[in-house]
Design an enzyme around this catalytic site. Sequence first.
Site, PDB file in Angstrom:
ATOM      1  N   LEU A 165       6.725  -6.721   4.582  1.00 37.68           N
ATOM      2  CA  LEU A 165       5.986  -5.471   4.521  1.00 37.68           C
ATOM      3  C   LEU A 165       4.823  -5.641   5.484  1.00 37.68           C
ATOM      4  O   LEU A 165       3.894  -6.407   5.226  1.00 37.68           O
ATOM      5  CB  LEU A 165       5.475  -5.192   3.107  1.00 37.68           C
ATOM      6  CG  LEU A 165       4.587  -3.955   2.933  1.00 37.68           C
ATOM      7  CD1 LEU A 165       5.353  -2.682   3.273  1.00 37.68           C
ATOM      8  CD2 LEU A 165       4.021  -3.877   1.516  1.00 37.68           C
TER       9      LEU A 165
ATOM     10  N   ILE B 253      -3.591   8.808 -12.351  1.00 40.97           N
ATOM     11  CA  ILE B 253      -2.398   9.313 -13.016  1.00 40.97           C
ATOM     12  C   ILE B 253      -2.752   9.693 -14.444  1.00 40.97           C
ATOM     13  O   ILE B 253      -3.575   9.055 -15.086  1.00 40.97           O
ATOM     14  CB  ILE B 253      -1.278   8.244 -12.980  1.00 40.97           C
ATOM     15  CG1 ILE B 253       0.086   8.855 -13.270  1.00 40.97           C
ATOM     16  CG2 ILE B 253      -1.563   7.081 -13.913  1.00 40.97           C
ATOM     17  CD1 ILE B 253       1.234   7.948 -12.888  1.00 40.97           C
TER      18      ILE B 253
ATOM     19  N   CYS C 207       5.020  -9.518   1.023  1.00 39.20           N
ATOM     20  CA  CYS C 207       6.426  -9.716   1.368  1.00 39.20           C
ATOM     21  C   CYS C 207       7.193 -10.283   0.193  1.00 39.20           C
ATOM     22  O   CYS C 207       6.680 -10.432  -0.913  1.00 39.20           O
ATOM     23  CB  CYS C 207       6.532 -10.687   2.557  1.00 39.20           C
ATOM     24  SG  CYS C 207       5.498 -10.225   3.963  1.00 39.20           S
TER      25      CYS C 207
END
Length: 623
Positions: free
Chosen positions: A51, A288, A2
């Site tokens: 969250l 990635i 959060c």
Amino acid sequence: MCGITGILAFNEIGRPSLALLEQATESLAYRGPDHQGIYTHQMVGLGHRRLSVIDTSANAHQPFGIRDGRYTIVFNGEIFNYKELKQDLNSKGIQFRSDSDTEVLAHLFALEGKKCLERLNGFFAFAIYDTVEQSLFIARDRLGIKPLLYFQDGTKFLFGSEMNALLAYGIDRSIDHEALNYYLQLNYTPAPLTMVKGIRKLEPGHYLEIKDGQISKHQYYKLPSSTPTFELSYHQAKEKLHELLAQSVKRRMIADVPLGCFLSGGIDSSVITAVASQQTSSLKTFSIGFEGNKFFDETQYAELVAQKFKTDHTTFRLSNEEIGHHLQEIVSHIDEPFADSSAIPVYLLCKKTREHVTVALSGDGADEIFSGYNKHAAWWKIENDQKFKTLMRLAQPIAQMLPKSRSGSLSNRMRQVVRFTKAMKMAPAQRYWFLASFANHVQTSRLMKQPSTDFSQQESWMQSMNQYHDLNDLLRLDTQFVLPNDMLKKVDLMSMANSLEVRVPFLDHELVQFVFCLPEDMKINQSLRKRILQDTYRDTLPPELYNRPKKGFEMPLLDWLKTTLRSELNEHLFDKDKIEAQGIFHWNEIQTLKTQLFSANPEDSHARVWALYVFQKWQAKYL
């Protein structure tokens, strides 16, 4: 996971700032998109952005009050042993109205006060207000995985997960030139300093108590100051490491939302993937890579690991154009100047991973505690390998004449030779600072119009190296200094910008305590870094991961600055009129850096130019 913020006014002059609490809380919206909550009581205000990860119901919304409102908490993080703690509290007659770790933490504090910190296994920054004592208690986790900043003057105390929350209260904004000096050397600003004068970072393993207008800071945790006598054999130590890491990963897979794992193709993330895959049959993994630049791309190794452990793997491939497209949103999430360029691929990895999961496991922390960096190998050779030092002395004149940069195999090797020969002439404290820096104090003093002349903070940070004994002392300082200020800050900023929670199993404090009991030779020798970690999982991981050069999670910054970002540099940094009007930097030094950047021998100029560019963008936005 959060965002938190709050204010405690000391008097009527400070009280009007309470009206800005909602604005400060909203500034953290991306850290917690699921709910916003506000609590006020007399001279206190607490704000929370949520969250939802554990107990996603409204029962766990914050600010969270207990004991008829005596205690109210705002909490950022996760307590992984909350179920065990909850059972203990249940046995003491405490009843719960949610299944959240937040409520467990609040009741544990109400029962035990600051001693509760010793019982927590997790990562956190939280604040608890006590209406009876009219006191505020604020704490940060042992290793600094979660951030906490604060500000105080004669009228109020403010805190927040990020600097923009504190700036939302309307405090004065001026550059801290001591912080700027260190930033220009390191590419980040170490705690307790920040780039804004008056705002401070709470150090890892510390807590604050605020009452009656007085603020006191205390340390509740520190790493072992020396390596104790170790009685386990190497085989026994590997078994213990295997057991502790399995426990750590298992704890960190508790979630009420989808969970996955970053997989770079290096040893660290591959180990975490291997262990996590034993806990679930449907582990999602993400990596990635960079199109057209094999020097920075490790995705083939990540795909080998994914195949071996049968994960649901996704590879994201980025072009320079795509990176450039997202640049402005990346820089906009940097709450103070931060120029570790690997933040760019981390941001994009987090952004794309968030499309699939809400929580991701990461291999961060292993390099610092096990000795995984090139500087650790160099340090070991300086201390132990006379033949290698002789070879480097012979190679140094040749390396000095050849191009040096981080963007190619040969040029990077020449850069390393020159740095090694300089480092081996230095005492430990001086050597550490040199290896951690992209520029020295002389260079930053020439660049700044108001250079700092106070070195006391640097001396304090490096004090432990004055009693240097072995490589564990170096790793201890890395874990206390580089890890929270650079690596963990990067991951927190870039993940929370995308509302993604990242968990770091290697930084379970029980595992960390064990690793710092290991003697140096179990971590590094003539041929192997992270020795015990690599050997523990040698029969588990694909053999292709071994005996290859280590690469950090980097991007082709030099090439990018010369091409995709060139017009941005010309607009914000390489503009003489702007620089002189700004009054912070000497134009002739900026011009010298520009010349070096576009020369055949750029060395580390691209890192320094990137740091200045990020500062310029931040300064224009916030100041």
